[in-house]
Motif scaffolding. Structure first.
Motif, short mmCIF file in Angstrom:
data_model
loop_
_atom_site.label_atom_id
_atom_site.label_comp_id
_atom_site.label_asym_id
_atom_site.label_seq_id
_atom_site.Cartn_x
_atom_site.Cartn_y
_atom_site.Cartn_z
N UNK A 296 45.35 32.64 38.56
CA UNK A 296 45.07 34.07 38.68
C UNK A 296 46.28 34.86 38.20
N UNK A 297 46.02 35.95 37.50
CA UNK A 297 47.11 36.81 37.05
C UNK A 297 47.60 37.67 38.21
N UNK A 298 48.76 38.25 38.05
CA UNK A 298 49.30 39.14 39.07
C UNK A 298 48.37 40.32 39.31
N UNK A 299 47.72 40.79 38.26
CA UNK A 299 46.78 41.91 38.36
C UNK A 299 45.55 41.51 39.18
N UNK A 300 45.02 40.34 38.92
CA UNK A 300 43.86 39.86 39.69
C UNK A 300 44.23 39.67 41.16
N UNK B 178 29.31 54.96 37.26
CA UNK B 178 29.31 55.95 36.20
C UNK B 178 30.72 56.18 35.65
N UNK B 179 30.84 56.13 34.32
CA UNK B 179 32.11 56.37 33.67
C UNK B 179 32.95 55.13 33.48
N UNK B 180 32.52 54.00 34.07
CA UNK B 180 33.27 52.76 33.93
C UNK B 180 32.48 51.83 33.01
N UNK B 181 33.11 51.40 31.95
CA UNK B 181 32.43 50.53 30.99
C UNK B 181 33.22 49.23 30.83
N UNK B 182 32.92 48.25 31.67
CA UNK B 182 33.65 46.98 31.55
C UNK B 182 33.28 46.26 30.27
N UNK B 183 34.21 45.46 29.77
CA UNK B 183 33.94 44.68 28.58
C UNK B 183 32.84 43.66 28.87
N UNK C 125 38.32 49.25 29.69
CA UNK C 125 39.17 48.95 28.54
C UNK C 125 40.65 49.27 28.78
N UNK C 126 40.92 50.28 29.59
CA UNK C 126 42.31 50.66 29.85
C UNK C 126 42.94 49.95 31.03
N UNK C 127 42.13 49.10 31.71
CA UNK C 127 42.61 48.40 32.91
C UNK C 127 43.11 49.38 33.97
N UNK C 128 42.43 50.52 34.06
CA UNK C 128 42.71 51.47 35.14
C UNK C 128 41.69 51.38 36.26
#
Length: 205
Positions: free
Chosen positions: A33-37, A78-83, A162-165
């Protein structure tokens, strides 16, 4: 007896996040797992366990994040578009519970299922309804307590915008056929931390 009836009929849609189609078999990633995950999973567990000091059984691998086309789900995201990806879903092994928080016990969810089935409160309900046995409130309370103690909490894979926000992640806690809860969450990056900001498709059984 009223509490028994409530337990029997309290189930909502356990497959709330399934799209009804056969999914390809998940592939277990060889990567850690990455630090972000890890940070996102910590935020989910912290939010879920708020006010709880007991031990929680955590599945030692993630599950695929399943999507649904329901209007309420789409509105929540709404507004979130995951890859998107058409390949077989990837899942990850969780090898160090200490990374995700205190009082977590890693368990194999398949093996733990045997214990869950054994302690399922439905067994007591079935005896009360089909066998006409007298079931006390204390017996029911004890059965539910055992079920919660042996239930399994599972985390899904994470989908990022896409921005990982923003990130989308689901969880489930299963302690029997009609015992459990779960939700899909929207998690937002705030500075260097992640915080749960929305709950979508929440279910309880």
């Amino acid at each position: 007896m009223r509490r028994v009836i409530v337990l029997v009929f309290s189930c909502l849609a356990l497959n709330a996040f399934s799209d009804g189609q056969d999914q390809p078999k998940p592939v277990l990633s060889s990567e850690h797992l990455t630090a972000e995950q890890v940070a996102i999973y910590r935020a989910v567990l912290k939010s879920y366990r708020k006010g709880s000091h007991g031990t929680l059984n955590l599945a030692d691998r993630t599950e695929p994040l399943q999507r649904t086309d329901s209007a309420s789900y789409s509105e929540c995201l709404s507004g979130i578009k995951p890859n998107e990806s058409n390949s077989a879903p990837i899942v990850h092994r969780i090898s160090d519970s200490a990374l995700l928080g205190p009082k977590l016990v890693l368990v194999d969810p398949d093996r733990q299922q045997e214990t869950i089935d054994k302690n399922d409160p439905q067994n007591l309900v079935k005896r009360a309804i089909d066998g006409h046995e007298q079931v006390t409130n204390q017996e029911l309370d004890d059965s539910i307590k055992r079920a919660f103690e042996t239930g399994v909490f599972a985390l899904s894979e994470i989908a990022f915008d896409r921005g990982h926000n923003y990130a989308i992640v689901a969880y489930s806690f299963v302690c029997g056929g009609l015992c459990g809860n779960g939700a899909t969450l929207v998690v937002h990056r705030v500075g260097q931390t992640w915080k749960v900001t929305k709950r979508c498709g929440e279910w309880v059984s």
